[in-house]
Motif scaffolding. Sequence first.
Motif, PDB file in Angstrom:
ATOM      1  N   GLY A 268      35.178 -36.305  38.666  1.00 29.33           N
ATOM      2  CA  GLY A 268      35.293 -34.879  38.349  1.00 29.33           C
ATOM      3  C   GLY A 268      34.249 -33.949  38.923  1.00 29.33           C
ATOM      4  N   ALA A 269      33.105 -34.471  39.370  1.00 28.09           N
ATOM      5  CA  ALA A 269      32.030 -33.572  39.817  1.00 28.09           C
ATOM      6  C   ALA A 269      32.509 -32.723  40.993  1.00 28.09           C
ATOM      7  CB  ALA A 269      30.810 -34.378  40.218  1.00 28.09           C
ATOM      8  N   ASN A 270      32.056 -31.477  41.015  1.00 25.61           N
ATOM      9  CA  ASN A 270      32.370 -30.600  42.147  1.00 25.61           C
ATOM     10  C   ASN A 270      31.434 -30.922  43.308  1.00 25.61           C
ATOM     11  OD1 ASN A 270      34.460 -28.753  41.219  1.00 25.61           O
ATOM     12  ND2 ASN A 270      32.952 -28.051  39.722  1.00 25.61           N
TER      13      ASN A 270
ATOM     14  N   ASP B  18      23.936 -42.108  32.352  1.00 22.79           N
ATOM     15  CA  ASP B  18      23.685 -40.676  32.141  1.00 22.79           C
ATOM     16  C   ASP B  18      22.200 -40.515  31.860  1.00 22.79           C
ATOM     17  OD1 ASP B  18      23.564 -37.983  30.775  1.00 22.79           O
ATOM     18  OD2 ASP B  18      25.709 -38.095  31.096  1.00 22.79           O
ATOM     19  N   ILE B  19      21.639 -39.365  32.236  1.00 20.48           N
ATOM     20  CA  ILE B  19      20.223 -39.136  31.925  1.00 20.48           C
ATOM     21  C   ILE B  19      20.032 -38.869  30.428  1.00 20.48           C
ATOM     22  CG2 ILE B  19      19.455 -38.356  34.219  1.00 20.48           C
ATOM     23  CD1 ILE B  19      19.968 -35.503  33.388  1.00 20.48           C
TER      24      ILE B  19
ATOM     25  N   SER C 124      37.396 -29.228  29.455  1.00 14.50           N
ATOM     26  CA  SER C 124      37.020 -30.561  29.950  1.00 14.50           C
ATOM     27  C   SER C 124      37.993 -31.694  29.599  1.00 14.50           C
ATOM     28  CB  SER C 124      35.582 -30.909  29.585  1.00 14.50           C
ATOM     29  OG  SER C 124      35.241 -30.501  28.328  1.00 14.50           O
TER      30      SER C 124
ATOM     31  N   ARG D  94      28.080 -21.629  35.609  1.00 12.95           N
ATOM     32  CA  ARG D  94      27.177 -22.770  35.418  1.00 12.95           C
ATOM     33  C   ARG D  94      25.799 -22.264  35.028  1.00 12.95           C
ATOM     34  NH1 ARG D  94      26.791 -27.546  39.804  1.00 12.95           N
ATOM     35  NH2 ARG D  94      28.848 -27.852  38.888  1.00 12.95           N
TER      36      ARG D  94
ATOM     37  N   CYS E  22      30.888 -37.914  37.702  1.00 12.23           N
ATOM     38  CA  CYS E  22      31.178 -36.829  36.748  1.00 12.23           C
ATOM     39  C   CYS E  22      29.886 -36.139  36.312  1.00 12.23           C
ATOM     40  CB  CYS E  22      31.914 -37.379  35.525  1.00 12.23           C
ATOM     41  SG  CYS E  22      33.561 -37.994  35.900  1.00 12.23           S
ATOM     42  N   ALA E  23      28.887 -36.112  37.212  1.00 11.79           N
ATOM     43  CA  ALA E  23      27.642 -35.394  36.888  1.00 11.79           C
ATOM     44  C   ALA E  23      27.557 -34.172  37.799  1.00 11.79           C
ATOM     45  CB  ALA E  23      26.447 -36.328  37.024  1.00 11.79           C
TER      46      ALA E  23
ATOM     47  N   THR F  97      40.503 -31.414  32.301  1.00 11.58           N
ATOM     48  CA  THR F  97      39.942 -31.861  33.580  1.00 11.58           C
ATOM     49  C   THR F  97      39.977 -33.390  33.630  1.00 11.58           C
ATOM     50  OG1 THR F  97      38.483 -29.956  33.633  1.00 11.58           O
ATOM     51  CG2 THR F  97      37.878 -31.789  35.056  1.00 11.58           C
TER      52      THR F  97
ATOM     53  N   ASP G  45      31.374 -23.885  32.632  1.00 18.89           N
ATOM     54  CA  ASP G  45      31.067 -24.969  33.567  1.00 18.89           C
ATOM     55  C   ASP G  45      29.833 -25.676  32.993  1.00 18.89           C
ATOM     56  OD1 ASP G  45      31.711 -26.369  36.108  1.00 18.89           O
ATOM     57  OD2 ASP G  45      29.751 -25.688  36.737  1.00 18.89           O
ATOM     58  N   VAL G  46      29.143 -26.434  33.814  1.00 18.63           N
ATOM     59  CA  VAL G  46      27.997 -27.215  33.324  1.00 18.63           C
ATOM     60  C   VAL G  46      27.006 -26.315  32.576  1.00 18.63           C
ATOM     61  CG1 VAL G  46      26.018 -28.608  34.057  1.00 18.63           C
ATOM     62  CG2 VAL G  46      28.224 -28.890  35.180  1.00 18.63           C
TER      63      VAL G  46
ATOM     64  N   ASN H  52      39.978 -32.627  40.254  1.00 22.12           N
ATOM     65  CA  ASN H  52      39.364 -32.070  39.031  1.00 22.12           C
ATOM     66  C   ASN H  52      39.928 -30.689  38.658  1.00 22.12           C
ATOM     67  OD1 ASN H  52      38.056 -30.124  40.562  1.00 22.12           O
ATOM     68  ND2 ASN H  52      36.032 -31.066  40.433  1.00 22.12           N
TER      69      ASN H  52
ATOM     70  N   GLY I  62      29.069 -36.573  30.153  1.00 25.99           N
ATOM     71  CA  GLY I  62      29.007 -35.333  29.387  1.00 25.99           C
ATOM     72  C   GLY I  62      30.416 -34.966  28.961  1.00 25.99           C
ATOM     73  N   HIS I  63      30.765 -33.691  29.041  1.00 24.71           N
ATOM     74  CA  HIS I  63      32.085 -33.247  28.575  1.00 24.71           C
ATOM     75  C   HIS I  63      33.219 -33.987  29.283  1.00 24.71           C
ATOM     76  CE1 HIS I  63      29.705 -29.795  27.109  1.00 24.71           C
ATOM     77  NE2 HIS I  63      30.618 -29.780  26.166  1.00 24.71           N
ATOM     78  N   VAL I  64      33.254 -33.876  30.614  1.00 25.23           N
ATOM     79  CA  VAL I  64      34.363 -34.476  31.375  1.00 25.23           C
ATOM     80  C   VAL I  64      34.283 -36.001  31.329  1.00 25.23           C
ATOM     81  CG1 VAL I  64      35.359 -34.720  33.677  1.00 25.23           C
ATOM     82  CG2 VAL I  64      34.593 -32.474  32.899  1.00 25.23           C
TER      83      VAL I  64
END
Length: 349
Positions: free
Chosen positions: A260-262, A204-205, A148, A44, A238-239, A151, A115-116, A288, A183-185
């Motif tokens: 999906g976020a960890n 999303d930002i 992604s 990340r 998912c962020a 995922t 990753d991110v 995920n 984003g991707h996921v």
Amino acid sequence: MSVFQHMSFDDHERVVFCCDPESGLKAILAVHSTELGPAAGGCRMWPYASDDEAIKDVLRLSRGMSYKNAMAGLPMGGGKAVIIGDSRKDKSEALFQALGDLVESQGGEYITAEDVGISVSDMEIVATRTQFVSGLPHDSGSAGGDPSPKTARGIFHGIKAAVAHKLGRGDLDGLTVSVQGVGHVGYYLCKDLHEAGAKLIVADINADSVQRVVNEFGAVAVTCDEILSRKADVLAPCALGGILDENTIPTLNVSIVAGGANNQLATDEDGDTLKEMGILYAPDYVINAGGIINVAYEYLNLGDDKDVMAKLEEIGGRLTEIFQAADSQGLSTNRVADAMARQRIGRAG
Ligand code: NAD
């Protein structure tokens, strides 16, 4: 705080701090467990406000990878790397060469991927310096490439399993899913959900990312402050992690949290609160796992893209098992999943 005393240290086998002034690489690489195989987990890139924040993130993510790989039935342990930096302005060829050297110096105990903040092209540079890398461009039909979409597909199967368990429905047609982070996921998840007939609420930002899913999938855009409390059937975070805590959980207006976020839960107790509120939580590292399944199939040559897609479907069944065990034991789903994962990596009790 001492790394050894850190609440997420959990007997990590190795934590490596790397500072390479020439390339600007400032990174932390953590190997939680190699019990089941080499520690696999993405890298990340994030502009952490402090070193402490980066340490906490890498330790939590690395342990999560041990659990994720164990629960996905992969012959891999858990690890992770974080680069302290801003992916929009701090990337360079030298930086990813230095990351490749760092990964290579671990002698195969740690395998990296995206990753991110990290793209396939970044990993291609890493691959010029180490063989212990995955998530590389691949021929059509073979496993590999950007993890992604895989995922997202695994999360899609997981949402279907959660909906079947909680709402007693076999399809997603007409259900509303809020997606935090497209984003991707998040983007690929929106695509799968839209094709299955679900209605989407997104935030999303990044305004361009929002506009894309509004245009392509008819999603309704809301502000980042609103997304968690919007009424929906499912919330799919998912962020970034840590978004479910004592402040946000009471504001949720959904039956299911599955995304999906960890590290979505700030603490284990937050999973208990979700249970008390009657909200079904799909443990993040189980739902995920699609990306790491893709990475493992590529890296270990376990099969082609079709095999990966078949393996992703197992995520739904695995979650159903956890949901049923949680119901019968009267425990939260995160505690049941953690116990299963720790059993598998030989750290029960
Ligand atoms: P990404 O960076 O492509 O997407 C994350 C998105 O979240 C970005 O568009 C970002 O602008 C947005 N975001 C950040 N903070 C936000 C906020 N407060 N509110 C709303 N949106 C916000 O990353 P990704 O690869 O899509 O990963 C998303 C999450 O899924 C991460 O937690 C990652 O660890 C996890 N994950 C990713 C994969 C994968 O295959 N990429 C696999 C497993 C888990």
